[in-house]
Design a protein around this motif. Sequence first.
Motif, PDB file in Angstrom:
ATOM      1  N   LEU A  90     -48.120  26.183 -25.970  1.00 46.11           N
ATOM      2  CA  LEU A  90     -48.925  26.882 -26.966  1.00 46.11           C
ATOM      3  C   LEU A  90     -48.687  26.403 -28.393  1.00 46.11           C
ATOM      4  CD1 LEU A  90     -48.705  30.520 -25.561  1.00 46.11           C
ATOM      5  CD2 LEU A  90     -50.646  28.944 -25.429  1.00 46.11           C
ATOM      6  N   SER A  91     -47.451  26.015 -28.714  1.00 46.98           N
ATOM      7  CA  SER A  91     -47.143  25.689 -30.112  1.00 46.98           C
ATOM      8  C   SER A  91     -46.797  24.232 -30.362  1.00 46.98           C
ATOM      9  CB  SER A  91     -45.985  26.560 -30.614  1.00 46.98           C
ATOM     10  OG  SER A  91     -44.776  26.178 -29.982  1.00 46.98           O
ATOM     11  N   GLY A  92     -46.383  23.520 -29.339  1.00 48.01           N
ATOM     12  CA  GLY A  92     -45.961  22.137 -29.541  1.00 48.01           C
ATOM     13  C   GLY A  92     -44.533  22.006 -30.023  1.00 48.01           C
ATOM     14  N   HIS A  93     -43.810  23.100 -30.090  1.00 42.95           N
ATOM     15  CA  HIS A  93     -42.415  23.101 -30.525  1.00 42.95           C
ATOM     16  C   HIS A  93     -41.574  23.878 -29.524  1.00 42.95           C
ATOM     17  CE1 HIS A  93     -43.148  21.363 -34.443  1.00 42.95           C
ATOM     18  NE2 HIS A  93     -44.159  22.192 -34.596  1.00 42.95           N
ATOM     19  N   LEU A  94     -40.289  23.614 -29.528  1.00 46.40           N
ATOM     20  CA  LEU A  94     -39.344  24.389 -28.737  1.00 46.40           C
ATOM     21  C   LEU A  94     -38.768  25.488 -29.607  1.00 46.40           C
ATOM     22  CD1 LEU A  94     -37.473  21.457 -26.968  1.00 46.40           C
ATOM     23  CD2 LEU A  94     -39.233  22.926 -26.011  1.00 46.40           C
ATOM     24  N   SER A  95     -38.340  26.564 -28.982  1.00 49.14           N
ATOM     25  CA  SER A  95     -37.747  27.672 -29.724  1.00 49.14           C
ATOM     26  C   SER A  95     -36.567  28.216 -28.933  1.00 49.14           C
ATOM     27  CB  SER A  95     -38.781  28.780 -29.944  1.00 49.14           C
ATOM     28  OG  SER A  95     -39.069  29.422 -28.719  1.00 49.14           O
ATOM     29  N   LEU A  96     -35.980  29.260 -29.413  1.00 47.38           N
ATOM     30  CA  LEU A  96     -34.887  29.915 -28.702  1.00 47.38           C
ATOM     31  C   LEU A  96     -35.378  31.120 -27.912  1.00 47.38           C
ATOM     32  CD1 LEU A  96     -32.206  29.781 -31.525  1.00 47.38           C
ATOM     33  CD2 LEU A  96     -32.584  28.166 -29.664  1.00 47.38           C
ATOM     34  N   VAL A 119     -36.322  31.795 -15.782  1.00 47.35           N
ATOM     35  CA  VAL A 119     -37.214  32.518 -16.695  1.00 47.35           C
ATOM     36  C   VAL A 119     -37.224  31.841 -18.065  1.00 47.35           C
ATOM     37  CG1 VAL A 119     -37.472  34.707 -17.950  1.00 47.35           C
ATOM     38  CG2 VAL A 119     -37.105  34.709 -15.490  1.00 47.35           C
ATOM     39  N   ALA A 120     -36.066  31.385 -18.528  1.00 44.59           N
ATOM     40  CA  ALA A 120     -36.007  30.667 -19.799  1.00 44.59           C
ATOM     41  C   ALA A 120     -36.869  29.412 -19.747  1.00 44.59           C
ATOM     42  CB  ALA A 120     -34.559  30.302 -20.125  1.00 44.59           C
ATOM     43  N   LEU A 121     -36.826  28.698 -18.640  1.00 42.85           N
ATOM     44  CA  LEU A 121     -37.630  27.484 -18.487  1.00 42.85           C
ATOM     45  C   LEU A 121     -39.119  27.794 -18.528  1.00 42.85           C
ATOM     46  CD1 LEU A 121     -37.824  24.438 -17.850  1.00 42.85           C
ATOM     47  CD2 LEU A 121     -37.759  25.066 -15.439  1.00 42.85           C
ATOM     48  N   VAL A 122     -39.539  28.837 -17.832  1.00 43.53           N
ATOM     49  CA  VAL A 122     -40.956  29.199 -17.810  1.00 43.53           C
ATOM     50  C   VAL A 122     -41.431  29.645 -19.190  1.00 43.53           C
ATOM     51  CG1 VAL A 122     -42.610  30.878 -16.884  1.00 43.53           C
ATOM     52  CG2 VAL A 122     -41.006  29.751 -15.356  1.00 43.53           C
ATOM     53  N   VAL A 123     -40.665  30.519 -19.829  1.00 48.80           N
ATOM     54  CA  VAL A 123     -41.054  31.023 -21.150  1.00 48.80           C
ATOM     55  C   VAL A 123     -41.080  29.888 -22.170  1.00 48.80           C
ATOM     56  CG1 VAL A 123     -40.336  32.522 -23.064  1.00 48.80           C
ATOM     57  CG2 VAL A 123     -40.308  33.377 -20.722  1.00 48.80           C
ATOM     58  N   GLU A 124     -40.057  29.044 -22.145  1.00 43.98           N
ATOM     59  CA  GLU A 124     -39.999  27.945 -23.118  1.00 43.98           C
ATOM     60  C   GLU A 124     -41.105  26.921 -22.872  1.00 43.98           C
ATOM     61  OE1 GLU A 124     -38.981  27.084 -26.549  1.00 43.98           O
ATOM     62  OE2 GLU A 124     -37.705  28.531 -25.535  1.00 43.98           O
ATOM     63  N   SER A 125     -41.464  26.712 -21.617  1.00 40.27           N
ATOM     64  CA  SER A 125     -42.580  25.818 -21.308  1.00 40.27           C
ATOM     65  C   SER A 125     -43.881  26.376 -21.880  1.00 40.27           C
ATOM     66  CB  SER A 125     -42.722  25.629 -19.800  1.00 40.27           C
ATOM     67  OG  SER A 125     -41.584  25.004 -19.272  1.00 40.27           O
ATOM     68  N   LEU A 126     -44.092  27.673 -21.734  1.00 46.22           N
ATOM     69  CA  LEU A 126     -45.284  28.295 -22.315  1.00 46.22           C
ATOM     70  C   LEU A 126     -45.283  28.197 -23.838  1.00 46.22           C
ATOM     71  CD1 LEU A 126     -45.623  31.480 -20.087  1.00 46.22           C
ATOM     72  CD2 LEU A 126     -47.114  29.479 -20.104  1.00 46.22           C
ATOM     73  N   VAL A 127     -44.129  28.432 -24.451  1.00 46.63           N
ATOM     74  CA  VAL A 127     -44.032  28.309 -25.910  1.00 46.63           C
ATOM     75  C   VAL A 127     -44.359  26.889 -26.349  1.00 46.63           C
ATOM     76  CG1 VAL A 127     -42.407  28.333 -27.857  1.00 46.63           C
ATOM     77  CG2 VAL A 127     -42.428  30.222 -26.233  1.00 46.63           C
ATOM     78  N   TYR A 128     -43.845  25.893 -25.615  1.00 47.78           N
ATOM     79  CA  TYR A 128     -44.102  24.501 -25.982  1.00 47.78           C
ATOM     80  C   TYR A 128     -45.575  24.147 -25.791  1.00 47.78           C
ATOM     81  CZ  TYR A 128     -43.658  19.497 -26.469  1.00 47.78           C
ATOM     82  OH  TYR A 128     -43.815  18.222 -26.899  1.00 47.78           O
ATOM     83  N   ALA A 188     -38.106  19.136 -33.202  1.00 47.82           N
ATOM     84  CA  ALA A 188     -38.783  19.885 -32.143  1.00 47.82           C
ATOM     85  C   ALA A 188     -38.269  21.309 -31.991  1.00 47.82           C
ATOM     86  CB  ALA A 188     -38.646  19.144 -30.812  1.00 47.82           C
ATOM     87  N   LEU A 189     -37.060  21.596 -32.407  1.00 49.55           N
ATOM     88  CA  LEU A 189     -36.481  22.930 -32.237  1.00 49.55           C
ATOM     89  C   LEU A 189     -36.765  23.748 -33.492  1.00 49.55           C
ATOM     90  CD1 LEU A 189     -34.919  24.513 -30.134  1.00 49.55           C
ATOM     91  CD2 LEU A 189     -32.814  23.690 -31.134  1.00 49.55           C
ATOM     92  N   VAL A 190     -37.627  24.743 -33.364  1.00 51.39           N
ATOM     93  CA  VAL A 190     -38.246  25.429 -34.491  1.00 51.39           C
ATOM     94  C   VAL A 190     -37.290  25.979 -35.546  1.00 51.39           C
ATOM     95  CG1 VAL A 190     -39.638  27.448 -35.107  1.00 51.39           C
ATOM     96  CG2 VAL A 190     -40.399  25.913 -33.344  1.00 51.39           C
ATOM     97  N   PRO A 191     -36.293  26.791 -35.238  1.00 54.16           N
ATOM     98  CA  PRO A 191     -35.552  27.361 -36.359  1.00 54.16           C
ATOM     99  C   PRO A 191     -34.694  26.354 -37.120  1.00 54.16           C
ATOM    100  CG  PRO A 191     -34.665  28.158 -34.275  1.00 54.16           C
ATOM    101  CD  PRO A 191     -35.839  27.289 -33.966  1.00 54.16           C
ATOM    102  N   TYR A 192     -34.555  25.148 -36.592  1.00 58.85           N
ATOM    103  CA  TYR A 192     -33.663  24.181 -37.219  1.00 58.85           C
ATOM    104  C   TYR A 192     -34.390  23.116 -38.015  1.00 58.85           C
ATOM    105  CZ  TYR A 192     -30.388  26.482 -34.226  1.00 58.85           C
ATOM    106  OH  TYR A 192     -29.639  27.446 -33.615  1.00 58.85           O
TER     107      TYR A 192
END
Length: 128
Positions: A24-30, A13-22, A81-85
């Motif tokens: 849509l936004s072009g960045h990775l997140s937590l 699920v983390a992989l699917v959600v993070e793939s969608l975030v990437y 690439a990792l948004v909060p950092y």
Amino acid sequence: MVRWRVLGVGVSVALVVESLVYILSGHLSLLGGLVGSALAGWLVDGGAGPSARHGFGVGVAWGVVLVPVAVYLTLATGSVALVPYDPLVPELGLAALFTAVGLGVTVPNALAGGLVGMLRARLSRHLA
């Protein structure tokens, strides 16, 4: 006892959600890891302790995947690439950055798993 299927579902699920975030936004997140940890915490029956443990396990397993991908994308694109950092990278030294990323990938996931586990336990008591 670790339930490997629960960890597998959480990381998937983390992989699917993070793939969608990437996408849509072009960045990775937590966000992907948090959603996967929350789902793992929900699936494990037994209260906050086992749920937090499985949420932490998803966070660690997902961090093993996420951090190298984020480092590769950062080196390949030239932007963090990792948004909060992204504001922290120029300010922190390498050791502090590794500590911040390690804690940021694992601690919130354990909290998400534990809180969702407590929520499930409370709901099951009220509905039973």
